[in-house]
Write an enzyme that holds these catalytic residues in place. Sequence first.
Site, PDB file in Angstrom:
ATOM      1  N   ARG A 137      11.767 -12.285  11.823  1.00  0.00           N
ATOM      2  CA  ARG A 137      11.210 -11.435  12.874  1.00  0.00           C
ATOM      3  C   ARG A 137       9.846 -11.976  13.298  1.00  0.00           C
ATOM      4  O   ARG A 137       9.127 -12.571  12.505  1.00  0.00           O
ATOM      5  CB  ARG A 137      11.051  -9.998  12.363  1.00  0.00           C
ATOM      6  CG  ARG A 137      12.377  -9.297  12.109  1.00  0.00           C
ATOM      7  CD  ARG A 137      12.177  -7.983  11.352  1.00  0.00           C
ATOM      8  NE  ARG A 137      11.270  -7.086  12.057  1.00  0.00           N
ATOM      9  CZ  ARG A 137      10.201  -6.498  11.506  1.00  0.00           C
ATOM     10  NH1 ARG A 137       9.905  -6.710  10.251  1.00  0.00           N
ATOM     11  NH2 ARG A 137       9.450  -5.697  12.210  1.00  0.00           N
ATOM     12  N   ARG A 145      10.274 -13.404   4.526  1.00  0.00           N
ATOM     13  CA  ARG A 145      11.312 -12.407   4.811  1.00  0.00           C
ATOM     14  C   ARG A 145      12.270 -12.896   5.889  1.00  0.00           C
ATOM     15  O   ARG A 145      11.873 -13.514   6.868  1.00  0.00           O
ATOM     16  CB  ARG A 145      10.664 -11.086   5.232  1.00  0.00           C
ATOM     17  CG  ARG A 145       9.690 -10.650   4.159  1.00  0.00           C
ATOM     18  CD  ARG A 145       9.206  -9.249   4.238  1.00  0.00           C
ATOM     19  NE  ARG A 145       9.101  -8.642   5.521  1.00  0.00           N
ATOM     20  CZ  ARG A 145       8.951  -7.330   5.672  1.00  0.00           C
ATOM     21  NH1 ARG A 145       8.907  -6.538   4.626  1.00  0.00           N
ATOM     22  NH2 ARG A 145       8.835  -6.825   6.866  1.00  0.00           N
ATOM     23  N   ARG A 169      -9.781   4.791   9.096  1.00  0.00           N
ATOM     24  CA  ARG A 169      -9.543   3.418   9.503  1.00  0.00           C
ATOM     25  C   ARG A 169     -10.836   2.691   9.834  1.00  0.00           C
ATOM     26  O   ARG A 169     -10.855   1.475   9.944  1.00  0.00           O
ATOM     27  CB  ARG A 169      -8.671   3.413  10.768  1.00  0.00           C
ATOM     28  CG  ARG A 169      -7.317   2.898  10.516  1.00  0.00           C
ATOM     29  CD  ARG A 169      -6.473   2.823  11.757  1.00  0.00           C
ATOM     30  NE  ARG A 169      -5.106   3.189  11.416  1.00  0.00           N
ATOM     31  CZ  ARG A 169      -4.345   2.531  10.588  1.00  0.00           C
ATOM     32  NH1 ARG A 169      -4.790   1.449   9.988  1.00  0.00           N
ATOM     33  NH2 ARG A 169      -3.126   2.942  10.314  1.00  0.00           N
ATOM     34  N   ARG A 216      -2.907 -10.516  11.998  1.00  0.00           N
ATOM     35  CA  ARG A 216      -3.037  -9.131  11.517  1.00  0.00           C
ATOM     36  C   ARG A 216      -4.055  -9.037  10.394  1.00  0.00           C
ATOM     37  O   ARG A 216      -4.798  -8.062  10.290  1.00  0.00           O
ATOM     38  CB  ARG A 216      -1.682  -8.598  11.040  1.00  0.00           C
ATOM     39  CG  ARG A 216      -0.784  -8.150  12.190  1.00  0.00           C
ATOM     40  CD  ARG A 216       0.639  -7.919  11.720  1.00  0.00           C
ATOM     41  NE  ARG A 216       0.763  -6.813  10.796  1.00  0.00           N
ATOM     42  CZ  ARG A 216       1.768  -6.676   9.926  1.00  0.00           C
ATOM     43  NH1 ARG A 216       2.705  -7.595   9.864  1.00  0.00           N
ATOM     44  NH2 ARG A 216       1.830  -5.636   9.135  1.00  0.00           N
ATOM     45  N   LYS A 218       0.808  -1.219   0.000  1.00  0.00           N
ATOM     46  CA  LYS A 218       0.000   0.000   0.000  1.00  0.00           C
ATOM     47  C   LYS A 218       0.845   1.276   0.000  1.00  0.00           C
ATOM     48  O   LYS A 218       0.564   2.212  -0.752  1.00  0.00           O
ATOM     49  CB  LYS A 218      -0.948  -0.003   1.203  1.00  0.00           C
ATOM     50  CG  LYS A 218      -1.960   1.112   1.193  1.00  0.00           C
ATOM     51  CD  LYS A 218      -3.155   0.778   2.070  1.00  0.00           C
ATOM     52  CE  LYS A 218      -2.759   0.629   3.524  1.00  0.00           C
ATOM     53  NZ  LYS A 218      -2.508   1.943   4.151  1.00  0.00           N
TER      54      LYS A 218
END
Length: 229
Positions: free
Chosen positions: A160, A127, A88, A171, A13
Amino acid sequence: MRLVLVGPPGAGKGTQAQFIASHLSIPKISTGDIFRANVSGGTELGKLAKTYMDRGDLVPDEVTIAMVRGRLAEDDAQDGFLLDGFPRNVAQAEVLKKMLADLGSGLDLVLELVVDDDEVVRRLAGRRTCRSCGKVWHIDFDPPKKEGVCDACGGELFQRDDDREETIRHRLEVYQEQTAPLVNFYADEGILRGVDATGPVEEVTGRAMAELRGFTRGPAQEPDSEDES
Ligand SMILES: [Zn+2]
């Protein structure tokens, strides 16, 4: 054009916001940027926001809204803007609608970046971050020569917590819960457009621009049409 961009974590985004805004020559207005500008500028709102952030609390809606209101009143936002990170929720969307109506305008379109959950997981869970230099690799898209070792410095790579699959799925759930009503709100207003956000960054930008061209009636888009002169 007055635009809002929404999309799940991992949809790219931030990058799309930047590209689309620069294609249209309008400012990209993100809540993160507004917060930083107010805090570093030492404004009253910035000081107030900082008291919450220093305690690790969420900045309340009314503070965020006041900052957005101030930003939208600046000169460069008078002919259009792209909002990223605001609204939001439906309550903020209603406030934004009122805010723009008071200025005699309204949103033109809301672009929703659409990516399925598995694709987001593939992008983010792959990642690996270097413990020594912080460089981020990707096991599929940008792998180091030797697995688990940073090409740049020889440091050890690790995943991470934010990049773990269960964290990402959580999430995404939170995002869906918060955003579904917002997306429905704009669908009801007739200004929501979905943009397929899979594939290379430039292709996604191209799809977004195609949606916007379909909407824009401005002179900048089609120099060869002079039917109304
Ligand atoms: Zn490294």
